[in-house]
Write a protein that holds these residues in place. Structure first.
Motif, short mmCIF file in Angstrom:
data_model
loop_
_atom_site.label_atom_id
_atom_site.label_comp_id
_atom_site.label_asym_id
_atom_site.label_seq_id
_atom_site.Cartn_x
_atom_site.Cartn_y
_atom_site.Cartn_z
N GLU A 49 0.81 -1.21 0.00
CA GLU A 49 0.00 0.00 0.00
C GLU A 49 0.84 1.27 0.00
O GLU A 49 0.51 2.26 -0.64
CB GLU A 49 -0.93 -0.01 1.22
CG GLU A 49 -1.79 1.22 1.38
CD GLU A 49 -2.82 1.42 0.27
OE1 GLU A 49 -3.36 2.53 0.17
OE2 GLU A 49 -3.07 0.46 -0.49
N SER A 50 1.95 1.26 0.72
CA SER A 50 2.75 2.48 0.88
C SER A 50 3.98 2.43 -0.01
O SER A 50 4.98 1.80 0.33
CB SER A 50 3.16 2.66 2.35
OG SER A 50 2.03 2.77 3.18
N GLN A 51 3.91 3.10 -1.15
CA GLN A 51 5.04 3.13 -2.07
C GLN A 51 5.75 4.49 -2.09
O GLN A 51 6.97 4.54 -2.16
CB GLN A 51 4.57 2.78 -3.49
CG GLN A 51 4.31 1.30 -3.70
CD GLN A 51 5.60 0.48 -3.77
OE1 GLN A 51 6.69 1.02 -3.94
NE2 GLN A 51 5.46 -0.83 -3.64
N ILE A 52 4.99 5.57 -2.04
CA ILE A 52 5.59 6.91 -2.05
C ILE A 52 4.78 7.81 -1.13
O ILE A 52 3.55 7.79 -1.16
CB ILE A 52 5.61 7.53 -3.47
CG1 ILE A 52 6.33 6.63 -4.49
CG2 ILE A 52 6.30 8.90 -3.45
CD1 ILE A 52 6.29 7.17 -5.92
N PHE A 53 5.50 8.60 -0.31
CA PHE A 53 4.80 9.66 0.42
C PHE A 53 5.64 10.92 0.44
O PHE A 53 6.87 10.90 0.26
CB PHE A 53 4.39 9.23 1.83
CG PHE A 53 5.50 9.12 2.85
CD1 PHE A 53 6.11 10.24 3.41
CD2 PHE A 53 5.91 7.87 3.31
CE1 PHE A 53 7.11 10.13 4.37
CE2 PHE A 53 6.90 7.75 4.29
CZ PHE A 53 7.50 8.89 4.81
N LEU A 54 4.96 12.04 0.66
CA LEU A 54 5.60 13.35 0.79
C LEU A 54 5.18 13.94 2.12
O LEU A 54 3.99 13.93 2.46
CB LEU A 54 5.16 14.26 -0.36
CG LEU A 54 5.75 15.67 -0.37
CD1 LEU A 54 7.25 15.63 -0.64
CD2 LEU A 54 5.04 16.53 -1.43
N TYR A 55 6.16 14.43 2.87
CA TYR A 55 5.89 15.02 4.18
C TYR A 55 6.38 16.46 4.19
O TYR A 55 7.56 16.72 3.88
CB TYR A 55 6.58 14.20 5.27
CG TYR A 55 6.48 14.80 6.65
CD1 TYR A 55 5.34 14.61 7.43
CD2 TYR A 55 7.52 15.56 7.18
CE1 TYR A 55 5.24 15.16 8.70
CE2 TYR A 55 7.44 16.11 8.44
CZ TYR A 55 6.29 15.91 9.20
OH TYR A 55 6.21 16.46 10.45
N ASP A 56 5.50 17.38 4.51
CA ASP A 56 5.85 18.78 4.71
C ASP A 56 6.54 19.39 3.47
O ASP A 56 7.32 20.33 3.60
CB ASP A 56 6.74 18.93 5.95
CG ASP A 56 6.82 20.36 6.44
OD1 ASP A 56 5.85 21.12 6.25
OD2 ASP A 56 7.87 20.74 7.02
N ASN A 57 6.27 18.85 2.30
CA ASN A 57 6.85 19.34 1.05
C ASN A 57 8.38 19.32 1.03
O ASN A 57 9.00 19.97 0.19
CB ASN A 57 6.37 20.76 0.73
CG ASN A 57 5.01 20.78 0.08
OD1 ASN A 57 4.54 19.76 -0.44
ND2 ASN A 57 4.36 21.93 0.08
N ARG A 58 8.99 18.54 1.93
CA ARG A 58 10.46 18.51 1.97
C ARG A 58 11.04 17.15 2.32
O ARG A 58 12.26 16.99 2.37
CB ARG A 58 11.00 19.57 2.96
CG ARG A 58 10.51 19.38 4.38
CD ARG A 58 10.95 20.51 5.29
NE ARG A 58 10.43 20.34 6.64
CZ ARG A 58 11.01 19.60 7.58
NH1 ARG A 58 12.15 18.96 7.32
NH2 ARG A 58 10.48 19.51 8.77
N VAL A 59 10.19 16.17 2.54
CA VAL A 59 10.65 14.81 2.81
C VAL A 59 9.92 13.87 1.86
O VAL A 59 8.69 13.78 1.90
CB VAL A 59 10.39 14.40 4.27
CG1 VAL A 59 10.87 12.98 4.51
CG2 VAL A 59 11.07 15.37 5.24
N LEU A 60 10.69 13.19 1.01
CA LEU A 60 10.12 12.31 -0.01
C LEU A 60 10.60 10.89 0.23
O LEU A 60 11.81 10.63 0.28
CB LEU A 60 10.57 12.77 -1.40
CG LEU A 60 10.05 11.99 -2.61
CD1 LEU A 60 8.54 12.10 -2.73
CD2 LEU A 60 10.73 12.49 -3.88
#
Length: 232
Positions: free
Chosen positions: A159-170
């Motif tokens: 389910e979890s392949q890509i996430f973005l956190y706070d527009n600065r952690v990929l």
């Protein structure tokens, strides 16, 4: 821009991320954690890139450098710097953000598709990608989505392949950075993981598809990194 890479094994380096950095005029330095735990001060880099490896985030008894590495990743995120994680690197980042990392129900090895979520289609980072794309995978673990992270892509068995956190952690569970050489290396070094399964391809199929698809995948990676770099 100054990029620093944390590398866990000799055969999983920055690969095409390094090619992107060179083409864009960015400097790149590395800490091979399998040889040293001497990481740079936070002031010495702008981006942290955390690569993959066959170990897991919980294997601290066998890899004592994992705990100081996790602390360094947390420090980097707290300092407001950009970070990119690949496979093990994505799991380490997810854990640093308070998410659980565990065994995925199935190992995922080979050229298999991921699909963008609606948020992924709308994202300024991944919106340049096709809704469904085949990418390279080699993982047995997965991460839950950290609180506040935007879920950008999934696959049929993960389910979890890509996430973005706070527009600065990929975070990238999949290996868009893989090159023909890095795929040959991991096939050789981790051959024992290639066993009959609906989500594990044969070495022959992996290598044949790498020859055909790696250039296309790099175009997609470069577009995504360009957009990530442009985020304020």
């Amino acid at each position: 821009m100054r990029i620093h890479v944390l590398q866990h094994v000799p055969f999983e380096g920055p690969a095409a991320i390094g090619e992107w950095a060179e083409l864009r005029g960015h400097s790149i330095a590395k800490t091979p954690l399998y040889e040293t735990t001497d990481v740079p001060p936070q002031s010495d880099f702008d981006w942290l890139v955390v690569m993959g490896g066959p170990m897991g985030v919980h294997d601290r008894a066998d890899y004592p450098w994992l705990e100081p590495e996790k602390a360094f990743i947390r420090e980097t995120i707290a300092a407001g710097r950009k970070a990119v994680g690949v496979c093990l690197g994505s799991q380490l980042i997810a854990e640093a953000l308070g998410a659980r990392v565990s065994r995925n129900p199935q190992k995922e090895i080979g050229w298999l598709p991921i699909t963008l979520t609606q948020a992924g289609r709308d994202s300024s980072v991944t919106g340049c990608l096709p809704e469904r794309l085949e990418v390279f995978h080699w993982h047995g673990d997965t991460f839950e989505l950290p609180a506040g992270a935007v879920h950008l892509a999934r696959s049929a068995v993960c389910e979890s392949q890509i996430f973005l956190y706070d527009n600065r952690v990929l975070a990238l569970q999949c290996h868009l950075e893989s090159t023909q050489q890095s795929v040959r290396d991991i096939v050789e070094m981790c051959a024992d993981e290639i066993v009959p399964s609906t989500s594990i391809q044969t070495a022959e199929r992996i290598l044949a598809q790498t020859h055909a698809d790696v250039s296309r995948m790099h175009e997609q990676l470069f577009g995504m990194l360009d957009r990530f770099a442009a985020l304020g």
